[in-house]
Design a protein around this motif. Structure first.
Motif, short mmCIF file in Angstrom:
data_model
loop_
_atom_site.label_atom_id
_atom_site.label_comp_id
_atom_site.label_asym_id
_atom_site.label_seq_id
_atom_site.Cartn_x
_atom_site.Cartn_y
_atom_site.Cartn_z
N ARG A 116 0.83 -1.21 0.00
CA ARG A 116 0.00 0.00 0.00
C ARG A 116 0.86 1.26 0.00
NH1 ARG A 116 -2.95 -1.14 4.19
NH2 ARG A 116 -1.87 0.05 5.79
N THR A 117 1.89 1.30 0.84
CA THR A 117 2.74 2.48 0.94
C THR A 117 3.55 2.69 -0.34
OG1 THR A 117 2.93 2.09 3.33
CG2 THR A 117 4.52 3.60 2.34
N SER A 118 4.10 1.61 -0.87
CA SER A 118 4.88 1.71 -2.12
C SER A 118 4.01 2.24 -3.25
CB SER A 118 5.45 0.33 -2.50
OG SER A 118 6.35 -0.13 -1.52
N ALA A 119 2.79 1.72 -3.34
CA ALA A 119 1.88 2.15 -4.41
C ALA A 119 1.54 3.63 -4.28
CB ALA A 119 0.61 1.31 -4.38
N ARG A 120 1.32 4.11 -3.07
CA ARG A 120 1.00 5.53 -2.88
C ARG A 120 2.19 6.43 -3.25
NH1 ARG A 120 -2.17 5.07 2.94
NH2 ARG A 120 -4.19 4.42 2.09
N PHE A 121 3.39 6.01 -2.87
CA PHE A 121 4.58 6.78 -3.24
C PHE A 121 4.76 6.82 -4.76
CE2 PHE A 121 6.83 6.01 1.07
CZ PHE A 121 6.28 7.18 1.58
N MET A 122 4.52 5.69 -5.40
CA MET A 122 4.66 5.64 -6.86
C MET A 122 3.61 6.51 -7.54
SD MET A 122 5.48 1.59 -7.39
CE MET A 122 5.80 1.73 -9.13
N GLN A 123 2.39 6.46 -7.04
CA GLN A 123 1.33 7.31 -7.59
C GLN A 123 1.67 8.79 -7.42
OE1 GLN A 123 -2.16 5.57 -5.43
NE2 GLN A 123 -3.15 5.82 -7.42
N ALA A 124 2.17 9.14 -6.24
CA ALA A 124 2.50 10.54 -5.97
C ALA A 124 3.61 11.03 -6.89
CB ALA A 124 2.92 10.70 -4.50
N ALA A 125 4.65 10.20 -7.06
CA ALA A 125 5.75 10.58 -7.94
C ALA A 125 5.27 10.75 -9.38
CB ALA A 125 6.85 9.52 -7.87
N ALA A 126 4.39 9.83 -9.82
CA ALA A 126 3.85 9.92 -11.17
C ALA A 126 2.96 11.14 -11.33
CB ALA A 126 3.06 8.65 -11.50
N ALA A 127 2.21 11.47 -10.28
CA ALA A 127 1.34 12.66 -10.32
C ALA A 127 2.18 13.93 -10.45
CB ALA A 127 0.48 12.71 -9.06
N ALA A 136 -0.61 14.62 -5.69
CA ALA A 136 0.59 14.14 -5.01
C ALA A 136 0.55 14.49 -3.53
CB ALA A 136 1.84 14.73 -5.67
N LEU A 137 0.14 15.72 -3.21
CA LEU A 137 0.03 16.13 -1.81
C LEU A 137 -0.97 15.25 -1.07
CD1 LEU A 137 0.00 20.02 -2.26
CD2 LEU A 137 1.74 18.67 -1.05
N GLU A 138 -2.07 14.94 -1.71
CA GLU A 138 -3.10 14.10 -1.10
C GLU A 138 -2.56 12.71 -0.79
OE1 GLU A 138 -7.44 12.09 -2.30
OE2 GLU A 138 -6.48 13.54 -3.65
N LEU A 139 -1.80 12.14 -1.70
CA LEU A 139 -1.25 10.78 -1.51
C LEU A 139 -0.19 10.76 -0.41
CD1 LEU A 139 -1.08 9.85 -5.28
CD2 LEU A 139 -2.41 8.62 -3.56
N TYR A 140 0.67 11.77 -0.38
CA TYR A 140 1.67 11.83 0.69
C TYR A 140 0.99 12.01 2.05
CZ TYR A 140 5.52 12.16 -2.68
OH TYR A 140 6.43 11.91 -3.68
N ALA A 141 -0.05 12.82 2.08
CA ALA A 141 -0.78 13.04 3.33
C ALA A 141 -1.45 11.76 3.81
CB ALA A 141 -1.81 14.15 3.14
N GLN A 142 -1.96 10.97 2.88
CA GLN A 142 -2.59 9.69 3.24
C GLN A 142 -1.58 8.75 3.90
OE1 GLN A 142 -4.39 7.97 -0.24
NE2 GLN A 142 -6.04 9.49 -0.34
#
Length: 200
Positions: A116-127, A136-142
């Motif tokens: 879950r954490t890896s996926a959120r970091f990858m999504q944020a970087a891609a965003a 990206a801010l939303e994903l890091y905050a999550q």
């Protein structure tokens, strides 16, 4: 004086009425009685405790079978998710960020913390690469707020959140966000202390 010889005849011992011999027939009869008593005791025990013991054994076997089934399913799911993470990383290396977001999206809700954490970091970087700063801010905050995520990763997510829009933040907000990271001994001390110093 001549000694009177001792009587070595043991026939009187055999004829002693106090120690009667058991005939082979009586011995067989006693064994049969003993066996019958044991069988009766076993039958009584089975009648009294057979059902509870059987139920307990059934519960144990069902629990063991259920655990093995659950464990195999969890292991299979983890293996499947790991393969999906690797696929998303391949797309990241190829700079195909839209595909990264699509591949990582379902994994961001995984029950497995690491996935879950890896996926959120990858999504944020891609965003960030596609200009979606708010996402990206939303994903890091999550990730920073996820109490099941290891603290170091939560702190890293908070650091990335601050870095994402550092120039748009008030200095007081930056200092407040990073104050417990900018302490000697913390894994992120170097970066957090530098960002805090610049904010001053």
């Amino acid at each position: 004086m001549a000694l009177t010889p001792k009587n070595t005849d043991k026939s009187s011992e055999k004829d002693d009425p106090k120690t009667p011999e058991i005939s082979p027939e009586d011995e067989i009869a006693l064994r049969e009685i003993d066996e019958a008593v044991r069988k009766e005791d076993a039958a009584e025990f089975a009648k009294k405790y057979g059902l509870p013991i059987g139920a307990l054994v059934s519960v144990v076997l069902l629990s063991l079978g259920g655990y093995l089934f659950w464990d195999s399913r969890v292991e299979a799911a983890l293996e499947r998710e790991s393969e999906q993470i690797i696929t998303a990383m391949d797309y990241e290396d190829a700079r195909n960020y839209e595909e990264v977001k699509a591949r990582a999206a379902p994994l961001a809700e995984s029950e497995t913390i690491g996935v879950r954490t890896s996926a959120r970091f990858m999504q944020a970087a891609a965003a960030l690469e596609t200009g979606e700063t708010a996402r990206a801010l939303e994903l890091y905050a999550q990730s920073a707020a996820d109490d099941k995520t290891p603290q170091t990763l939560r702190d890293f997510a908070r650091l990335r959140e601050v870095l994402t829009n550092y120039d748009d933040r008030e200095p007081a907000d930056i200092i407040e966000k990073l104050k417990d990271l900018a302490v000697p001994g913390h894994a992120l001390y170097g970066s957090a202390a530098e960002l805090t110093a610049i904010a001053h």
